[in-house]
Enzyme design. Structure first.
Site, short mmCIF file in Angstrom:
data_model
loop_
_atom_site.label_atom_id
_atom_site.label_comp_id
_atom_site.label_asym_id
_atom_site.label_seq_id
_atom_site.Cartn_x
_atom_site.Cartn_y
_atom_site.Cartn_z
N LYS A 129 -12.69 2.72 -21.79
CA LYS A 129 -12.66 1.58 -20.85
C LYS A 129 -14.05 1.16 -20.35
CE LYS A 129 -7.93 2.09 -19.14
NZ LYS A 129 -7.05 2.07 -17.96
N ASP A 156 -5.25 -3.90 -15.13
CA ASP A 156 -4.53 -2.88 -14.34
C ASP A 156 -4.37 -3.34 -12.89
OD1 ASP A 156 -4.13 -1.03 -16.35
OD2 ASP A 156 -5.98 0.06 -15.94
N GLY A 208 -6.19 8.36 -3.86
CA GLY A 208 -6.82 8.46 -5.18
C GLY A 208 -8.13 7.70 -5.21
N ALA A 209 -8.98 8.10 -6.16
CA ALA A 209 -10.28 7.43 -6.32
C ALA A 209 -10.68 7.39 -7.78
CB ALA A 209 -11.34 8.13 -5.49
N ALA A 264 -7.44 4.06 -11.81
CA ALA A 264 -6.37 3.18 -11.31
C ALA A 264 -6.67 2.75 -9.87
CB ALA A 264 -5.02 3.89 -11.40
#
Ligand code: NDP
Length: 289
Positions: A77, A113, A136-137, A140
């Site tokens: 990505k 996304d 989260g980090a 996503a």
């Protein structure tokens, strides 16, 4: 003349697909091909196992073979960016591309996304002026945070286990967007602030087969006016979403985000808005839900 038909047959489909490693278990192909069949689009989506050292050749091959675009998943990505001609705004700020689109003679990187998530969220609550709590980090979380910040969310509270990663994402959001981001280390159960309108799990907690993994949050701090979302597509009804529903919250599942992301890719590549119900049903068959 025997065998003569007035319409010439067309044996050349438009080609697209996904570069990743490993790719064999990537289910996106199921929803893409279901959409192509449903809309009679002469197009194929092919999973391609591409190791990092072959990415440049793979992209060159896609360009040479007339691909209309392609997805890239882990581990490509970020690395794919140097093989493209330009980036859409959010992909540039996210620093990662999951969808390459041929626009004229240019290959442009998009990140669908976060766009898929935004599309699921907006009908329930437009993000402008909202405070989001984001667990989260990773990739996503980064995509969701940037997209919501660009859509006008005013505050993002990042909650992550690894402090360095969480602090880096908060600093990046503060530098690159107008949104005020802050980081809170995740120690024990997190108490949701009462003014949070949007709460999102963007960790991998709850993903099959670890379906009993728990997002550590104080259940009593859910309020019925919060929109609670999870990025986990399989199973779609995670323990986190079940706890939020029990507290009266409206919820959004990760399967919807995955479908919206796939639909965005098709819109970019073909200019067609596909039937999302058909795409979701194809994934539900794959996941057995
Ligand atoms: P990353 O590996 O980049 O990030 C994982 C994140 O999860 C990190 O913040 C990590 O915290 C956290 N985490 C993992 N396990 C735990 C745990 N036991 N306790 C606390 N935190 C934990 O992954 P991605 O961001 O790329 O993907 C995350 C999930 O999002 C995946 O499950 C994927 O399936 C899903 N996803 C869904 C999409 C959709 O369209 N529905 C699109 C993209 C991803 P730490 O930094 O502390 O390690």
């Amino acid at each position: 003349m025997p065998g003569h038909h007035s319409a010439m047959p067309d044996f050349l489909p438009a080609l697209t697909g996904c570069f990743a490693q490993p790719v064999a278990e990537n289910p996106t192909v199921a929803m893409m091909e279901a959409a192509f069949a449903h809309h009679s689009l002469h197009c194929r989506y092919i999973n391609m196992e591409v190791p990092p050292e072959k990415l440049a050749d793979a992209v060159r091959g896609a360009k040479a073979q007339g691909y209309i675009g392609f997805n890239c998943s882990l581990p490509h990505k970020v690395a794919v960016i140097e093989h493209l001609d330009g980036l859409a705004d959010s992909a540039r700020i996210i620093g990662a591309v999951n969808c390459a689109v041929k626009r004229g003679e240019q290959w442009i990187g998009e990140n669908t996304d976060g766009q898929g998530f935004l599309e699921s969220l907006t009908p329930l609550v437009p993000p402008a002026g909202q405070h989001m709590v984001l667990f989260g980090a990773g990739g996503a979380a980064r995509a969701i945070a940037v997209e919501l910040a660009l859509a006008g969310a005013t505050r993002i509270t990042l909650v992550n286990r690894d402090a360095a990663r969480g602090e880096a994402l908060a600093a990046h959001l503060n530098a690159q967007t107008r949104c005020a981001a802050s980081f809170v280390p995740w120690q024990g159960e997190f108490t949701l602030p009462a003014d949070a309108g949007i709460v999102v799990n963007a960790t991998s907690i709850g993903l099959f087969p670890n379906v009993n993994g728990r997002v550590e949050v104080v259940v009593d701090s859910f309020r019925p006016d919060m929109i609670v979302a999870d990025v986990i597509p399989n199973p779609p009804r995670t323990r986190f979403l079940q706890e939020a529903e029990a507290a009266g919250c409206r919820t959004l599942d990760g399967l919807g985000m995955l479908v919206n992301q796939g639909a965005k890719n098709i819109e970019y590549w073909l200019g067609v808005s596909p039937d999302k119900a058909v795409m979701r049903a194809a994934l539900e068959r794959v996941f057995g839900v």
